[in-house]
Design a protein around this motif. Structure first.
Motif, PDB file in Angstrom:
ATOM      1  N   ARG A  13     -31.679   6.903   1.928  1.00 21.15           N
ATOM      2  CA  ARG A  13     -31.637   7.883   0.831  1.00 21.15           C
ATOM      3  C   ARG A  13     -30.671   8.995   1.188  1.00 21.15           C
ATOM      4  N   TRP A  14     -29.792   9.289   0.256  1.00 18.24           N
ATOM      5  CA  TRP A  14     -28.825  10.371   0.453  1.00 18.24           C
ATOM      6  C   TRP A  14     -29.085  11.432  -0.611  1.00 18.24           C
ATOM      7  N   GLY A  15     -29.988  12.360  -0.308  1.00 24.38           N
ATOM      8  CA  GLY A  15     -30.229  13.495  -1.221  1.00 24.38           C
ATOM      9  C   GLY A  15     -29.007  14.397  -1.170  1.00 24.38           C
ATOM     10  N   SER A  64     -27.397  12.670  -6.073  1.00 26.09           N
ATOM     11  CA  SER A  64     -28.134  11.979  -5.007  1.00 26.09           C
ATOM     12  C   SER A  64     -28.044  10.483  -5.228  1.00 26.09           C
ATOM     13  N   MET A  65     -28.207   9.722  -4.173  1.00 28.42           N
ATOM     14  CA  MET A  65     -28.171   8.265  -4.322  1.00 28.42           C
ATOM     15  C   MET A  65     -28.947   7.589  -3.202  1.00 28.42           C
ATOM     16  N   ALA A  66     -29.114   6.294  -3.347  1.00 25.99           N
ATOM     17  CA  ALA A  66     -29.758   5.503  -2.297  1.00 25.99           C
ATOM     18  C   ALA A  66     -28.949   4.233  -2.112  1.00 25.99           C
ATOM     19  N   GLY A 110     -29.891  19.444  15.674  1.00 25.12           N
ATOM     20  CA  GLY A 110     -31.236  19.788  15.200  1.00 25.12           C
ATOM     21  C   GLY A 110     -31.456  21.276  15.045  1.00 25.12           C
ATOM     22  N   ARG A 111     -30.371  22.030  14.823  1.00 23.74           N
ATOM     23  CA  ARG A 111     -30.476  23.489  14.732  1.00 23.74           C
ATOM     24  C   ARG A 111     -29.696  23.953  13.503  1.00 23.74           C
ATOM     25  N   PRO A 112     -30.328  23.948  12.306  1.00 29.20           N
ATOM     26  CA  PRO A 112     -29.597  24.407  11.113  1.00 29.20           C
ATOM     27  C   PRO A 112     -29.145  25.861  11.274  1.00 29.20           C
ATOM     28  N   GLY A 138     -20.439  16.861  10.066  1.00 26.43           N
ATOM     29  CA  GLY A 138     -19.915  15.750   9.280  1.00 26.43           C
ATOM     30  C   GLY A 138     -18.464  15.538   9.704  1.00 26.43           C
ATOM     31  N   ILE A 139     -17.783  14.595   9.047  1.00 27.24           N
ATOM     32  CA  ILE A 139     -16.431  14.276   9.501  1.00 27.24           C
ATOM     33  C   ILE A 139     -15.488  15.461   9.289  1.00 27.24           C
ATOM     34  N   ALA A 140     -15.733  16.305   8.279  1.00 29.04           N
ATOM     35  CA  ALA A 140     -14.850  17.466   8.062  1.00 29.04           C
ATOM     36  C   ALA A 140     -14.987  18.452   9.221  1.00 29.04           C
ATOM     37  N   GLY A 141     -16.220  18.789   9.575  1.00 23.60           N
ATOM     38  CA  GLY A 141     -16.432  19.732  10.683  1.00 23.60           C
ATOM     39  C   GLY A 141     -15.920  19.165  11.993  1.00 23.60           C
ATOM     40  N   GLU A 189     -24.663   2.923   6.787  1.00 20.75           N
ATOM     41  CA  GLU A 189     -25.689   3.409   5.854  1.00 20.75           C
ATOM     42  C   GLU A 189     -25.057   4.218   4.731  1.00 20.75           C
ATOM     43  N   GLY A 190     -23.949   4.883   5.015  1.00 21.96           N
ATOM     44  CA  GLY A 190     -23.267   5.702   4.014  1.00 21.96           C
ATOM     45  C   GLY A 190     -21.877   5.145   3.776  1.00 21.96           C
ATOM     46  N   ALA A 191     -20.852   5.965   4.084  1.00 17.50           N
ATOM     47  CA  ALA A 191     -19.476   5.506   3.882  1.00 17.50           C
ATOM     48  C   ALA A 191     -19.208   4.266   4.720  1.00 17.50           C
ATOM     49  N   GLU A 192     -18.471   3.309   4.127  1.00 17.71           N
ATOM     50  CA  GLU A 192     -18.208   2.058   4.840  1.00 17.71           C
ATOM     51  C   GLU A 192     -16.723   1.825   5.074  1.00 17.71           C
ATOM     52  N   SER A 193     -15.851   2.644   4.476  1.00 18.85           N
ATOM     53  CA  SER A 193     -14.414   2.408   4.633  1.00 18.85           C
ATOM     54  C   SER A 193     -13.672   3.680   4.264  1.00 18.85           C
ATOM     55  N   PHE A 194     -12.353   3.639   4.413  1.00 18.35           N
ATOM     56  CA  PHE A 194     -11.548   4.794   4.003  1.00 18.35           C
ATOM     57  C   PHE A 194     -10.192   4.316   3.527  1.00 18.35           C
ATOM     58  N   CYS A 242     -14.521  23.993   4.891  1.00 15.65           N
ATOM     59  CA  CYS A 242     -13.954  22.659   4.678  1.00 15.65           C
ATOM     60  C   CYS A 242     -15.077  21.699   4.303  1.00 15.65           C
ATOM     61  N   GLY A 243     -14.681  20.515   3.819  1.00 13.72           N
ATOM     62  CA  GLY A 243     -15.672  19.489   3.499  1.00 13.72           C
ATOM     63  C   GLY A 243     -15.463  18.900   2.126  1.00 13.72           C
ATOM     64  N   ALA A 244     -16.376  18.028   1.767  1.00 16.82           N
ATOM     65  CA  ALA A 244     -16.255  17.236   0.544  1.00 16.82           C
ATOM     66  C   ALA A 244     -16.339  18.086  -0.723  1.00 16.82           C
TER      67      ALA A 244
HETATM   68  C1  LIG Z   1     -23.589   6.564   0.280  1.00 17.06           C
HETATM   69  C2  LIG Z   1     -22.183   7.116   0.424  1.00 17.06           C
HETATM   70  C3  LIG Z   1     -21.116   6.222   0.533  1.00 17.06           C
HETATM   71  C4  LIG Z   1     -19.815   6.714   0.688  1.00 17.06           C
HETATM   72  N1  LIG Z   1     -18.807   5.830   0.853  1.00 17.06           N
HETATM   73  C5  LIG Z   1     -17.562   6.287   1.123  1.00 17.06           C
HETATM   74  C6  LIG Z   1     -16.543   5.370   1.493  1.00 17.06           C
HETATM   75  O1  LIG Z   1     -16.756   4.156   1.609  1.00 17.06           O
HETATM   76  N2  LIG Z   1     -15.301   5.883   1.751  1.00 17.06           N
HETATM   77  C7  LIG Z   1     -15.033   7.225   1.701  1.00 17.06           C
HETATM   78  O2  LIG Z   1     -13.894   7.625   1.957  1.00 17.06           O
HETATM   79  N3  LIG Z   1     -16.021   8.122   1.386  1.00 17.06           N
HETATM   80  C8  LIG Z   1     -17.266   7.677   1.122  1.00 17.06           C
HETATM   81  N4  LIG Z   1     -18.269   8.568   0.832  1.00 17.06           N
HETATM   82  C9  LIG Z   1     -17.961  10.003   0.818  1.00 17.06           C
HETATM   83  C10 LIG Z   1     -17.804  10.580   2.232  1.00 17.06           C
HETATM   84  O3  LIG Z   1     -18.540   9.833   3.156  1.00 17.06           O
HETATM   85  C11 LIG Z   1     -18.290  12.019   2.292  1.00 17.06           C
HETATM   86  O4  LIG Z   1     -17.777  12.765   1.212  1.00 17.06           O
HETATM   87  C12 LIG Z   1     -17.858  12.689   3.607  1.00 17.06           C
HETATM   88  O5  LIG Z   1     -18.278  11.916   4.704  1.00 17.06           O
HETATM   89  C13 LIG Z   1     -18.453  14.089   3.653  1.00 17.06           C
HETATM   90  O6  LIG Z   1     -18.110  14.688   4.873  1.00 17.06           O
HETATM   91  P1  LIG Z   1     -18.432  16.232   5.106  1.00 17.06           P
HETATM   92  O7  LIG Z   1     -18.143  16.509   6.537  1.00 17.06           O
HETATM   93  O8  LIG Z   1     -17.770  17.051   4.080  1.00 17.06           O
HETATM   94  O9  LIG Z   1     -19.981  16.389   4.793  1.00 17.06           O
HETATM   95  P2  LIG Z   1     -21.277  15.726   5.395  1.00 17.06           P
HETATM   96  O10 LIG Z   1     -21.024  14.369   5.881  1.00 17.06           O
HETATM   97  O11 LIG Z   1     -22.317  15.944   4.352  1.00 17.06           O
HETATM   98  O12 LIG Z   1     -21.606  16.636   6.662  1.00 17.06           O
HETATM   99  C14 LIG Z   1     -22.155  17.924   6.541  1.00 17.06           C
HETATM  100  C15 LIG Z   1     -23.036  18.169   7.753  1.00 17.06           C
HETATM  101  O13 LIG Z   1     -23.560  19.487   7.666  1.00 17.06           O
HETATM  102  C16 LIG Z   1     -24.892  19.469   8.137  1.00 17.06           C
HETATM  103  N5  LIG Z   1     -25.565  20.679   7.650  1.00 17.06           N
HETATM  104  C17 LIG Z   1     -26.007  20.953   6.395  1.00 17.06           C
HETATM  105  N6  LIG Z   1     -26.536  22.192   6.371  1.00 17.06           N
HETATM  106  C18 LIG Z   1     -26.417  22.702   7.618  1.00 17.06           C
HETATM  107  C19 LIG Z   1     -26.756  23.957   8.226  1.00 17.06           C
HETATM  108  N7  LIG Z   1     -27.338  24.946   7.531  1.00 17.06           N
HETATM  109  N8  LIG Z   1     -26.474  24.121   9.537  1.00 17.06           N
HETATM  110  C20 LIG Z   1     -25.873  23.155  10.280  1.00 17.06           C
HETATM  111  N9  LIG Z   1     -25.543  21.951   9.750  1.00 17.06           N
HETATM  112  C21 LIG Z   1     -25.800  21.737   8.444  1.00 17.06           C
HETATM  113  C22 LIG Z   1     -25.441  18.163   7.613  1.00 17.06           C
HETATM  114  O14 LIG Z   1     -26.592  17.768   8.338  1.00 17.06           O
HETATM  115  C23 LIG Z   1     -24.239  17.241   7.828  1.00 17.06           C
HETATM  116  O15 LIG Z   1     -24.283  16.613   9.087  1.00 17.06           O
HETATM  117  C24 LIG Z   1     -19.581   8.118   0.689  1.00 17.06           C
HETATM  118  C25 LIG Z   1     -20.644   9.002   0.554  1.00 17.06           C
HETATM  119  C26 LIG Z   1     -21.939   8.510   0.428  1.00 17.06           C
HETATM  120  C27 LIG Z   1     -23.084   9.467   0.304  1.00 17.06           C
END
Ligand SMILES: Cc1cc2nc3c(=O)[nH]c(=O)nc-3n(C[C@H](O)[C@H](O)[C@H](O)COP(=O)(O)OP(=O)(O)OC[C@H]3O[C@@H](n4cnc5c(N)ncnc54)[C@H](O)[C@@H]3O)c2cc1C
Length: 454
Positions: free
Chosen positions: A390-392, A293-295, A231-233, A10-13, A50-55, A422-424
């Motif tokens: 769908r965003w579970g 969760s949301m869609a 594709g490798r959790p 994700g963007i944090a990683g 599909e998910g975040a659209e701005s910052f 790190c992360g959300a």
């Molecule tokens: C629908 C939606 C709209 C949003 N809109 C906005 C917006 O407009 N502006 C804004 O600032 N924020 C928005 N947010 C919030 C923001 O997008 C997220 O909080 C942020 O992108 C999360 O980043 P992250 O790296 O912490 O986590 P994630 O993006 O969840 O990344 C985590 C990654 O870890 C992977 N992962 C999970 N388990 C494992 C494992 N065991 N091994 C390896 N990989 C694994 C996942 O597949 C994923 O790719 C939105 C969120 C959603 C859901």
């Protein structure tokens, strides 16, 4: 060079991988693509997020990283930011100069609130100061309800928090989600008046990227120079005599990355599982962080299909009893999105604890979105294209006490040299906060990695 494993693309990683690029970095991602909540794809011939659209553009991390990875020329700002809220039977403008629905003055609540409700809100200016020192935590709903009355919570705070966290005012921590209000120590409206200037800065509040937010993830990954394993959790992280081993993939095809340091950048549930042996106290705390969760239902309409779609969109409070909680008129908000003669609309469904609506199939969710747009925008006919995403487990819920919980998690992780998270889940769900969190994880590790190199 040291070798670092980042778990989660994700963007944090990815921000962590980019900040660690002087070393050899391997990013292990469970899904078949990078970006996590950042993903852009085609709907009826139009690229739409599909998910975040701005910052947020008023904090440096999002713009800074976009520029650092070569996307400076792709930064765009909204064409309109005038949002509304469904209140007392129709759409009404959100009060200007407000923080999560708490305005700088009671007058601006007129319309969204009835006259007696506005009077009740004005009591905030006269209500006695609290006799505690304000250091404790409580829900945003409890604080705002006490100071301004429940109508402000129900009609403004709840829909706004629903938009950002898919959460509920009566559950979310005021210290973690609305610190400007938590520190008020008295009138909330006066605190908002102090923090939101009368004359707004002309600098835009939000930004996006012309190719869509997915492009940020792609560019950060590319510029980090990291190897990305898709594709490798990750299944476990083991501590070795020197460094770590990150085991990934199914048991029938187990592989691992040996690394001097590991950044865990996945949501709380998998983070807790991965840290169970290394930092059990952190794992226990992570297991208590709930997710909403949301869609997102994206629809494309002919330009005369939504006669009363104006502004950037609107919010719907939970007490309206409707499944759609937010609507964005995407092609009106962002002039780079869409094709001439069409309107792109994103409807957001799902709040924390309300999973029934998400159990409906995609056709039903599209019908719910169309019904919502018929009610509020006079939708005519049918959308020409639709997409359901769908965003579970989309957004972590910062429950009361969240900041103390995060402090305990960080302390337990810091006790394991070479490990960072790190992360959300921690200190902000927005993209800039997630970037900051990834960069902070890198900053935590770099001194150790540089010392090891000497
Ligand atoms: C629908 C939606 C709209 C949003 N809109 C906005 C917006 O407009 N502006 C804004 O600032 N924020 C928005 N947010 C919030 C923001 O997008 C997220 O909080 C942020 O992108 C999360 O980043 P992250 O790296 O912490 O986590 P994630 O993006 O969840 O990344 C985590 C990654 O870890 C992977 N992962 C999970 N388990 C494992 C494992 N065991 N091994 C390896 N990989 C694994 C996942 O597949 C994923 O790719 C939105 C969120 C959603 C859901």
């Amino acid at each position: 060079m040291a070798r670092i494993a980042v778990v989660g693309a994700g963007i944090a990683g990815l921000a962590a991988a980019h900040a660690l690029r002087e070393h050899e970095v391997v990013v292990v991602e469970g899904a078949g693509r990078i970006g996590g909540k950042l993903s852009t794809s085609d709907v009826g011939g139009v690229d739409v997020d599909e998910g975040a659209e701005s910052f947020l553009a008023r904090v440096p991390e999002g713009l800074g990283l976009a520029r650092a990875v070569g996307l400076g020329d792709e930064i765009v700002h909204p064409a309109t930011t005038s949002a509304r809220v469904w209140a007392r039977g129709r759409l009404r403008p959100l009060p200007p100069r407000s923080v999560f629905g708490v305005p700088a003055n009671a007058r601006s609540l007129a319309g969204v609130l009835s006259a007696p409700e506005v009077l009740r809100a004005a009591y905030d200016l006269a209500a006695p100061m609290p006799d505690d020192d304000g250091a404790g935590d409580e829900s945003v709903g409890a604080l705002v309800g006490r100071r301004l009355g429940r109508a402000v919570v129900v009609r403004l705070v709840d829909p706004l928090l629903g938009g950002v966290y898919a959460g509920r005012a009566d559950e979310l921590s005021v210290r973690a989600t609305a610190p400007q209000l938590a520190g008020a120590a008295g009138s909330l409206m006066r605190a908002v008046a102090r923090s939101v200037p009368v004359t707004q800065s002309p600098a835009p509040v939000f930004a996006s990227l012309r190719p869509g937010m997915g492009a940020l993830a792609d560019a950060v990954a590319r510029r980090s120079g990291a190897e990305v394993v898709l594709g490798r959790p990750a299944r476990s992280i083991e501590r070795l005599a020197q460094g770590f081993r990150v085991v990934h993939g199914p048991t029938t095809d187990e592989r691992w990355v040996a690394a001097d340091a590991v950044v865990v950048a996945v949501p709380p549930a998998p983070a807790g599982r991965l840290l169970a042996d290394l930092a059990p106290a952190a794992a226990t705390e992570l297991a208590t962080i709930e997710m909403a969760s949301m869609a997102i239902v994206t629809t494309v309409w002919p330009s005369d299909g939504l006669p009363s779609a104006t502004g950037s969109g609107y919010l719907v409070p939970p007490d309206a009893g409707r499944p759609v909680k937010a609507v964005t008129f995407t092609s009106q908000k962002w002039s780079h999105v869409g094709a001439p003669g069409s309107i792109v609309v994103r409807c957001s469904l799902g709040r924390h604890g309300d999973t029934a609506v998400l159990q409906r199939d995609d056709t039903d969710l599209v019908e719910l979105a169309v019904a919502e747009l018929s009610l509020t925008c006079g939708a005519r006919g049918r959308p020409s294209a639709t997409r359901v995403t769908r965003w579970g487990g989309a957004l972590p819920q910062y429950a009361v006490g969240h900041l103390d919980r995060v402090a305990r998690i960080k302390a337990a992780v810091a006790a394991v040299p070479g490990l960072a998270v790190c992360g959300a889940a921690y200190e902000g769900v927005g993209i800039p906060a997630c970037i900051r969190s990834g960069q902070a994880a890198a900053d935590q590790l770099l001194p150790m990695l540089r010392a090891d190199r000497r």
